[in-house]
Design a protein around this motif. Structure first.
Motif, PDB file in Angstrom:
ATOM      1  N   VAL A  61      22.406 -97.862  75.942  1.00 45.76           N
ATOM      2  CA  VAL A  61      22.055 -98.285  74.582  1.00 45.76           C
ATOM      3  C   VAL A  61      20.708 -99.004  74.578  1.00 45.76           C
ATOM      4  N   LEU A  62      20.556 -99.961  75.491  1.00 47.88           N
ATOM      5  CA  LEU A  62      19.305-100.721  75.546  1.00 47.88           C
ATOM      6  C   LEU A  62      18.138 -99.836  75.970  1.00 47.88           C
ATOM      7  N   ARG A  73      11.176 -90.398  69.950  1.00 48.02           N
ATOM      8  CA  ARG A  73      12.581 -89.977  69.773  1.00 48.02           C
ATOM      9  C   ARG A  73      12.872 -88.700  70.568  1.00 48.02           C
ATOM     10  N   ARG A  74      11.977 -87.709  70.440  1.00 46.49           N
ATOM     11  CA  ARG A  74      12.227 -86.405  71.055  1.00 46.49           C
ATOM     12  C   ARG A  74      12.311 -86.472  72.583  1.00 46.49           C
ATOM     13  N   PRO A 116      20.442 -94.609  69.696  1.00 48.90           N
ATOM     14  CA  PRO A 116      19.332 -95.234  68.971  1.00 48.90           C
ATOM     15  C   PRO A 116      18.247 -94.237  68.570  1.00 48.90           C
ATOM     16  N   ALA A 117      17.965 -93.241  69.431  1.00 52.58           N
ATOM     17  CA  ALA A 117      16.923 -92.262  69.119  1.00 52.58           C
ATOM     18  C   ALA A 117      17.339 -91.369  67.948  1.00 52.58           C
ATOM     19  N   SER A 337      20.755-103.080  67.274  1.00 48.59           N
ATOM     20  CA  SER A 337      20.880-102.841  68.713  1.00 48.59           C
ATOM     21  C   SER A 337      21.896-103.784  69.341  1.00 48.59           C
ATOM     22  N   VAL A 338      21.916-105.032  68.881  1.00 52.27           N
ATOM     23  CA  VAL A 338      22.921-105.977  69.389  1.00 52.27           C
ATOM     24  C   VAL A 338      24.317-105.514  68.996  1.00 52.27           C
TER      25      VAL A 338
END
Length: 406
Positions: A61-62, A73-74, A116-117, A337-338
């Motif tokens: 995740v981080l 992103r890609r 995330p992306a 994110s947290v």
């Protein structure tokens, strides 16, 4: 009513990639069953190995969030999906427990990196007025894919776990190729410069925000209980002498119930206070998993799934709304994110503690899950007044452009 139309073409490429990946992403659903039934591990040891998958997810995740901003992103999506495909092939070919544990942890990292992306890319390409609908459709696709994956996983597990890993790798590879072919880079060119120059605070702001962290803690309880479905429930079903396809049927039923019922939830709870809705949701989740202690056939497990799934459906809208309203506008990404760490953390806690609990306490494990649901419900009712005062104060400050400390 406009449901599917009007969204950018790039969004639909991303949506399709997520759906294909979810349909093929079923190894995590049966990993504990594979380790106990095929590799002969005890539930406690299997729980630790599956927990390693969750630890990898925390790092993923981080890392995924950082790389989505630094690389784009890609590239992040491509690295994660091609990497996961390679690791799945490795799991299909190895029989050494140490190697399986390492590969599972790395797979957890690769499986969590795209989150995330994907979210950042959807925000990049979707107009603000359409984002709510876009994420609703993403949630719908996630559960549809989960339902299909559960059926496929149960059927393949009865044939060959090697075949199961191989099919999962193929689905992941198809997603990677779709991204390579159709998805362009969506990150705004000014993003990095704007991020460093204009955004105050950091992760510590979210981590030291009492109202937000109390909510995150209660959400962690919810996630630990909910993830019994994919970590400990297969062991209970197997202990009752049911075939792997029974587990697949239970999870598929729950997913399909969400796909159909989620459309009606907003109207059902529209006038409820958010904390009240979350309390009701946690009570139902707790009761559903507590009922597993009484289930000893497929119909009993389907009843339990009906109860906890209604709880999950009720929890989704207010959960997202509370996260949004507690997040200062300039720090929404960091707050998200947290919060996102709740799920990989629960992916470690649920199997690691749940495996030992089921092994040593038997059906009392499910009573403990019920108690956790009730505790979380009480927590949401207790923090609701203070949280609502905080939100009202924050909105008033934003209207007058007065900064509020986290």
């Amino acid at each position: 009513m406009r449901i599917f139309g009007g969204l950018p073409r790039m969004y639909w490429y991303l949506w399709t990639g997520m759906l294909i990946n979810r349909v093929g992403g079923f190894v995590a659903l049966v990993l504990s069953l594979y380790l106990t039934a095929d590799r002969g591990l005890t539930p406690s040891v299997a729980g630790l190995v599956v927990g390693g998958y969750g630890i990898g997810g925390i790092a993923g995740v981080l890392l995924g969030g950082v790389l989505a901003d630094l690389w784009g992103r890609r590239p992040t999506l491509l690295v994660a999906h091609f990497g996961a495909a390679v690791l799945l092939v490795g799991l299909a070919l190895t029989d050494r427990i140490a190697a399986i544990a390492v590969l599972a942890a790395l797979l957890g990292l690769m499986h969590s990196m795209p989150g995330p992306a994907f979210v950042a890319a959807i925000v990049d390409v979707t107009p603000a007025d359409d984002r709510s609908r876009a994420f609703n459709l993403q949630f719908w696709a996630f559960n549809l894919g989960m339902a299909v994956a559960s059926l496929v996983a149960g059927a393949l597990a009865e044939v060959s776990f090697t075949l199961l890993f191989s099919v999962d790798a193929a689905g992941t590879l198809i997603t990677a190729l779709l991204i390579l072919w159709k998805v362009r880079e969506t990150r705004p060119e000014h993003h990095a410069r704007h991020e460093t120059a204009a955004t105050p605070g950091g992760l510590h702001t979210a981590l030291t925000d009492p109202a937000f962290m109390l909510f995150v803690g209660l959400s962690l309880l919810l996630a630990v209980v909910t993830l019994q479905t994919s970590t400990i429930l297969p062991l209970a079903i197997n202990a009752d002498g049911l075939r792997p396809s029974a587990y697949g049927s239970v999870v598929a039923y729950a997913g399909l119930l969400i796909v159909v019922g989620q459309l009606f939830v907003p109207k059902l709870i529209g006038r409820w206070r958010k904390g009240t809705a979350l309390a009701v949701a946690n009570v139902l989740l707790g009761l559903g998993f507590a009922y597993v202690a009484l289930a000893d056939n497929l119909y009993g497990y389907l009843i339990a799934a009906s109860i906890w799934t209604v709880g999950s459906m009720i929890a989704a809208p207010p959960n997202a709304a509370v996260i949004a309203e507690l997040s200062p506008e300039a720090l929404r990404g960091r707050y998200q994110s947290v919060f996102y760490l709740v799920f990989p953390a629960a992916s470690f806690i649920a199997p690691a503690a749940g495996g030992a609990s089921l092994e040593h306490l038997g059906n009392w494990h499910w009573a403990i899950c019920g108690a956790l649901g009730l505790a979380a419900a009480a927590g949401h009712l207790l923090i609701q007044p203070a949280r609502e005062r905080r939100v009202a104060k924050q909105r008033a400050a934003e209207r007058f452009e007065v900064p509020i400390a986290g």
